[in-house]
Every structure is written in structure tokens, then in C-alpha cells.
Scaffold this motif. Sequence first.
Motif, PDB file in Angstrom:
ATOM      1  N   LYS A   1      37.169  42.252  40.027  1.00 41.14           N
ATOM      2  CA  LYS A   1      36.616  41.137  40.806  1.00 41.14           C
ATOM      3  C   LYS A   1      37.417  39.860  40.548  1.00 41.14           C
ATOM      4  N   GLU A   2      37.745  39.594  39.290  1.00 31.96           N
ATOM      5  CA  GLU A   2      38.536  38.406  38.960  1.00 31.96           C
ATOM      6  C   GLU A   2      39.935  38.491  39.586  1.00 31.96           C
ATOM      7  N   CYS A   3      40.529  39.673  39.545  1.00 32.77           N
ATOM      8  CA  CYS A   3      41.838  39.879  40.166  1.00 32.77           C
ATOM      9  C   CYS A   3      41.748  39.631  41.668  1.00 32.77           C
ATOM     10  N   PHE A   4      40.716  40.172  42.306  1.00 28.73           N
ATOM     11  CA  PHE A   4      40.540  39.999  43.748  1.00 28.73           C
ATOM     12  C   PHE A   4      40.366  38.523  44.102  1.00 28.73           C
ATOM     13  N   GLN A   5      39.565  37.820  43.324  1.00 29.70           N
ATOM     14  CA  GLN A   5      39.361  36.406  43.597  1.00 29.70           C
ATOM     15  C   GLN A   5      40.655  35.612  43.410  1.00 29.70           C
ATOM     16  N   GLY A   6      41.466  35.998  42.426  1.00 32.50           N
ATOM     17  CA  GLY A   6      42.758  35.351  42.240  1.00 32.50           C
ATOM     18  C   GLY A   6      43.681  35.588  43.419  1.00 32.50           C
ATOM     19  N   ILE A   7      43.669  36.794  43.940  1.00 33.73           N
ATOM     20  CA  ILE A   7      44.499  37.117  45.103  1.00 33.73           C
ATOM     21  C   ILE A   7      44.055  36.307  46.312  1.00 33.73           C
ATOM     22  N   THR A   8      42.751  36.193  46.519  1.00 35.16           N
ATOM     23  CA  THR A   8      42.262  35.426  47.678  1.00 35.16           C
ATOM     24  C   THR A   8      42.619  33.949  47.565  1.00 35.16           C
ATOM     25  N   GLN A   9      42.708  33.439  46.342  1.00 35.33           N
ATOM     26  CA  GLN A   9      43.086  32.037  46.167  1.00 35.33           C
ATOM     27  C   GLN A   9      44.592  31.834  46.336  1.00 35.33           C
ATOM     28  N   ARG A  10      45.391  32.782  45.824  1.00 39.16           N
ATOM     29  CA  ARG A  10      46.845  32.648  45.926  1.00 39.16           C
ATOM     30  C   ARG A  10      47.367  32.931  47.328  1.00 39.16           C
ATOM     31  N   TYR A  11      46.748  33.881  48.010  1.00 42.97           N
ATOM     32  CA  TYR A  11      47.205  34.291  49.348  1.00 42.97           C
ATOM     33  C   TYR A  11      46.032  34.253  50.331  1.00 42.97           C
TER      34      TYR A  11
ATOM     35  N   ALA B   1      34.801  44.906  49.648  1.00 43.55           N
ATOM     36  CA  ALA B   1      34.362  45.821  48.595  1.00 43.55           C
ATOM     37  C   ALA B   1      35.321  47.000  48.480  1.00 43.55           C
ATOM     38  N   TYR B   2      35.804  47.506  49.602  1.00 41.93           N
ATOM     39  CA  TYR B   2      36.785  48.579  49.571  1.00 41.93           C
ATOM     40  C   TYR B   2      38.102  48.103  48.948  1.00 41.93           C
ATOM     41  N   LEU B   3      38.462  46.861  49.199  1.00 39.38           N
ATOM     42  CA  LEU B   3      39.683  46.330  48.593  1.00 39.38           C
ATOM     43  C   LEU B   3      39.540  46.222  47.077  1.00 39.38           C
ATOM     44  N   VAL B   4      38.357  45.834  46.604  1.00 46.89           N
ATOM     45  CA  VAL B   4      38.119  45.789  45.159  1.00 46.89           C
ATOM     46  C   VAL B   4      38.176  47.199  44.582  1.00 46.89           C
ATOM     47  N   ARG B   5      37.622  48.169  45.282  1.00 45.99           N
ATOM     48  CA  ARG B   5      37.709  49.557  44.827  1.00 45.99           C
ATOM     49  C   ARG B   5      39.161  50.025  44.796  1.00 45.99           C
ATOM     50  N   TRP B   6      39.959  49.585  45.762  1.00 49.97           N
ATOM     51  CA  TRP B   6      41.378  49.926  45.778  1.00 49.97           C
ATOM     52  C   TRP B   6      42.066  49.382  44.531  1.00 49.97           C
ATOM     53  N   ILE B   7      41.773  48.137  44.179  1.00 48.68           N
ATOM     54  CA  ILE B   7      42.347  47.525  42.977  1.00 48.68           C
ATOM     55  C   ILE B   7      41.960  48.341  41.746  1.00 48.68           C
ATOM     56  N   ARG B   8      40.706  48.740  41.672  1.00 49.75           N
ATOM     57  CA  ARG B   8      40.224  49.493  40.509  1.00 49.75           C
ATOM     58  C   ARG B   8      40.913  50.845  40.377  1.00 49.75           C
ATOM     59  N   ARG B   9      41.231  51.474  41.482  1.00 51.47           N
ATOM     60  CA  ARG B   9      41.888  52.789  41.441  1.00 51.47           C
ATOM     61  C   ARG B   9      43.391  52.675  41.219  1.00 51.47           C
ATOM     62  N   LYS B  10      44.015  51.668  41.813  1.00 50.70           N
ATOM     63  CA  LYS B  10      45.475  51.538  41.721  1.00 50.70           C
ATOM     64  C   LYS B  10      45.901  51.063  40.330  1.00 50.70           C
ATOM     65  N   TYR B  11      45.197  50.101  39.786  1.00 48.36           N
ATOM     66  CA  TYR B  11      45.554  49.508  38.502  1.00 48.36           C
ATOM     67  C   TYR B  11      44.500  49.886  37.474  1.00 48.36           C
ATOM     68  N   LYS B  12      44.823  50.836  36.639  1.00 45.48           N
ATOM     69  CA  LYS B  12      43.840  51.369  35.692  1.00 45.48           C
ATOM     70  C   LYS B  12      43.363  50.323  34.697  1.00 45.48           C
ATOM     71  N   ARG B  13      44.199  49.335  34.396  1.00 48.61           N
ATOM     72  CA  ARG B  13      43.764  48.293  33.466  1.00 48.61           C
ATOM     73  C   ARG B  13      42.690  47.399  34.084  1.00 48.61           C
ATOM     74  N   LEU B  14      42.536  47.480  35.399  1.00 48.93           N
ATOM     75  CA  LEU B  14      41.524  46.699  36.111  1.00 48.93           C
ATOM     76  C   LEU B  14      40.367  47.587  36.563  1.00 48.93           C
ATOM     77  N   ALA B  15      40.154  48.708  35.868  1.00 54.78           N
ATOM     78  CA  ALA B  15      39.130  49.664  36.283  1.00 54.78           C
ATOM     79  C   ALA B  15      37.722  49.101  36.139  1.00 54.78           C
ATOM     80  N   GLY B  16      37.526  48.157  35.239  1.00 54.47           N
ATOM     81  CA  GLY B  16      36.215  47.528  35.114  1.00 54.47           C
ATOM     82  C   GLY B  16      35.940  46.622  36.295  1.00 54.47           C
ATOM     83  N   PHE B  17      34.690  46.584  36.734  1.00 49.42           N
ATOM     84  CA  PHE B  17      34.354  45.808  37.931  1.00 49.42           C
ATOM     85  C   PHE B  17      34.648  44.325  37.735  1.00 49.42           C
ATOM     86  N   LYS B  18      34.322  43.796  36.566  1.00 51.11           N
ATOM     87  CA  LYS B  18      34.508  42.365  36.335  1.00 51.11           C
ATOM     88  C   LYS B  18      35.990  41.986  36.409  1.00 51.11           C
ATOM     89  N   LYS B  19      36.850  42.796  35.799  1.00 48.54           N
ATOM     90  CA  LYS B  19      38.286  42.512  35.839  1.00 48.54           C
ATOM     91  C   LYS B  19      38.833  42.632  37.257  1.00 48.54           C
TER      92      LYS B  19
END
Length: 100
Positions: free
Chosen positions: A73-83, A53-71
Motif C-alpha cells: 500500500k505504501e509503495c502504491f501510494q508512492g507511485i501515485t504521488q510520483r507518477y 486493488a488489483y494493482l496493489v495485488r500485482w505489486i504484492r505478487r511481483k515484488y516479494k519484499r512488498l508481499a505485506g499489504f501495508k508495504k
Amino acid sequence: MGAEVRSWRIHRRTRHTFAQLARFINPIVRGWIQYYGAFYRSALEPLLRRINAYLVRWIRRKYKRLAGFKKAKECFQGITQRYPGMFFHWRFARHFWCSG
């Protein structure tokens, strides 16, 4: 352990990369999983969920285009699948991404 994770303030480390966060977090989480996981592995699940959850919050703060929770979350899930091996705890609890 929860207080320790909170003290890291992962979501506030926006100057770091994802790989730098992994290098910082992995040795500590690896030790917790090896020690506490041998006795009561299910007790670690909420902690691992909190880290994610903290990693998702990090994504939301670092990348403003991903500030929405759904976006984020999708980015985080993509990262977990790729790496899948980037964070040590993903090898054991990949399905515990975060709640919300």
C-alpha cells in the motif's frame, strides 16, 4: 465492466512492467470514464477502486519484499504521488486507492 476488469487478471501479469499495464488499461478506462462518467460518475468509483486493488495485488505478487499489504500500500501510494498521470483514472479518483 467489473467482469471485464476481472478477466484482465492484472494481478497475474507479473512479467509486465507498471508502464505496460498502464498502456493496456488506459484506453479502455478512458472510454468508460468519458462515456459513463458523463451520466453517473459516482457509479464508476467502485470500479476504479477495484482496478487499484488489483494493482496493489500485482505489486504484492511481483515484488516479494512488498508481499505485506501495508508495504504494498505504501509503495502504491508512492507511485501515485510520483507518477500521478500514469493511469488515466488516477487523474479523476486519486483518493480512491483501494479498500482493505
